[in-house]
Design a protein around this motif. Structure first.
Motif, short mmCIF file in Angstrom:
data_model
loop_
_atom_site.label_atom_id
_atom_site.label_comp_id
_atom_site.label_asym_id
_atom_site.label_seq_id
_atom_site.Cartn_x
_atom_site.Cartn_y
_atom_site.Cartn_z
N ALA A 157 1.12 -7.76 9.15
CA ALA A 157 2.04 -8.07 8.05
C ALA A 157 3.25 -8.77 8.65
N SER A 216 7.31 -10.44 7.41
CA SER A 216 8.30 -10.41 6.34
C SER A 216 9.60 -11.05 6.81
N ASN A 230 -3.36 -3.70 0.15
CA ASN A 230 -2.13 -3.46 0.91
C ASN A 230 -1.84 -1.97 1.09
N ASP A 282 -1.11 -0.46 4.64
CA ASP A 282 0.10 0.33 4.83
C ASP A 282 -0.21 1.62 5.59
N LEU A 319 4.11 -0.20 6.77
CA LEU A 319 4.80 -1.45 6.47
C LEU A 319 6.31 -1.31 6.37
N ILE A 332 8.98 -3.60 4.27
CA ILE A 332 8.09 -3.90 3.14
C ILE A 332 7.82 -2.64 2.35
N SER A 333 7.98 -2.72 1.03
CA SER A 333 7.54 -1.67 0.11
C SER A 333 6.51 -2.27 -0.83
N LEU A 334 5.75 -1.42 -1.50
CA LEU A 334 4.68 -1.88 -2.37
C LEU A 334 4.93 -1.46 -3.81
N MET A 344 3.80 -6.88 -2.49
CA MET A 344 4.81 -6.54 -1.48
C MET A 344 6.21 -6.97 -1.92
N SER A 404 6.72 -11.99 2.08
CA SER A 404 5.92 -11.15 2.96
C SER A 404 4.48 -11.63 2.93
N SER A 452 0.43 -10.38 4.43
CA SER A 452 -0.37 -9.35 5.10
C SER A 452 -1.81 -9.80 5.13
#
Length: 260
Positions: free
Chosen positions: A106, A108, A187, A191, A196, A201-203, A209, A214, A216
């Motif tokens: 990944a 970002s 993802n 993760d 991540l 990175i958050s989902l 993302m 970002s 991945s």
């Protein structure tokens, strides 16, 4: 492994074609002007913002149309082309049934590039589009280093950045959400393997993302691997994929709405 990149390290890897497309600029003079402005803006951002890459080279094998990460036993179900006239390809075809190496990754750009310029619409647009390009450039730079050094399956590779952008290297780097790997919810599985949040990175609930800048996906070294579009799939594969994902069919149908 986590890598932090300063902006000047990634600027040579930016694919400006996609940047021009985002601005909907087709004339050469307009493209040159916006690039000059963008490069000046990047110099202003230097030292204030960075981009990041996170990757692992892991043992894996394929089981039917699923790629299994050997140590963690995380299972990454893939989709197969199903439409008449296609090659009926699946990314799992490029991973043998016996253990081999694959990459997961990944990248970002700093979230501030999407949030710190709200007061001025032009700067906001410029920062967001450059953030997207920096995340992609980080993936290009990281993949080059992986091929030549960290994984080292192409130690003697000598490609220009333009040649890399034309995908002249051995292997592929399919990204989640793109035609050969369309399910964003994968993802969640990446993760689990990568954590991540290490690169900010958050989902979302669908697996998208945040920040938007970002990328991945997977890194595959098979010499015959190439990109393809899964396209439309039937209810039979939908049900099989849902079973392999261990999720309800209706949920998978939402994730894969463009492919149904």
């Amino acid at each position: 492994m986590k890598i932090t990149y300063d902006i000047h390290e990634l600027t040579p890897y930016i694919n400006w074609v996609y940047f021009y497309f985002s601005w909907q600029l087709k004339e050469k003079a307009q493209q040159l002007q916006i690039r000059e402005e963008a490069e000046a803006f990047l110099k202003e951002l230097e030292g204030r913002y960075q981009a990041y890459a996170l990757f692992q080279i892991v043992d894996a094998y394929s089981e039917h149309d699923t790629i299994v990460l050997t140590e963690s036993q995380i299972r990454l179900p893939m989709l197969r082309q199903q439409q008449a006239g296609s090659e009926y390809l699946c990314l799992a075809d490029y991973v043998p049934h016996t253990p081999t190496k694959i990459g997961i990754f990944a990248t970002s750009a700093d979230r501030g590039l999407e949030t710190d310029f709200d007061a001025e619409p032009y700067q906001k647009m410029m920062a967001q589009l450059l953030a997207d390009r920096l995340a992609e450039a980080a993936a290009e730079r990281m993949h080059e280093d992986v091929r030549k050094h960290y994984w080292g399956y192409a130690p003697d590779e000598h490609l220009s950045i333009k040649e890399m952008q034309m995908e002249r290297f051995v292997g592929i780097r399919p990204a989640v959400g793109y035609p050969s790997l369309p399910d964003l919810s994968l993802n969640f599985l990446l993760d689990k393997a990568l954590d991540l949040k290490q690169i900010g990175i958050s989902l979302t609930e669908s697996g998208a993302m945040r920040p938007h800048a970002s990328v991945s996906g997977l890194m595959l070294s098979h010499p015959k691997s190439h990109y393809f579009s899964v396209g439309k799939i039937g209810d039979d594969q939908l049900a099989d994929y849902a079973q392999r994902r261990q999720l309800p069919v209706d949920m998978i149908r939402k994730f894969l709405s463009a492919n149904i």
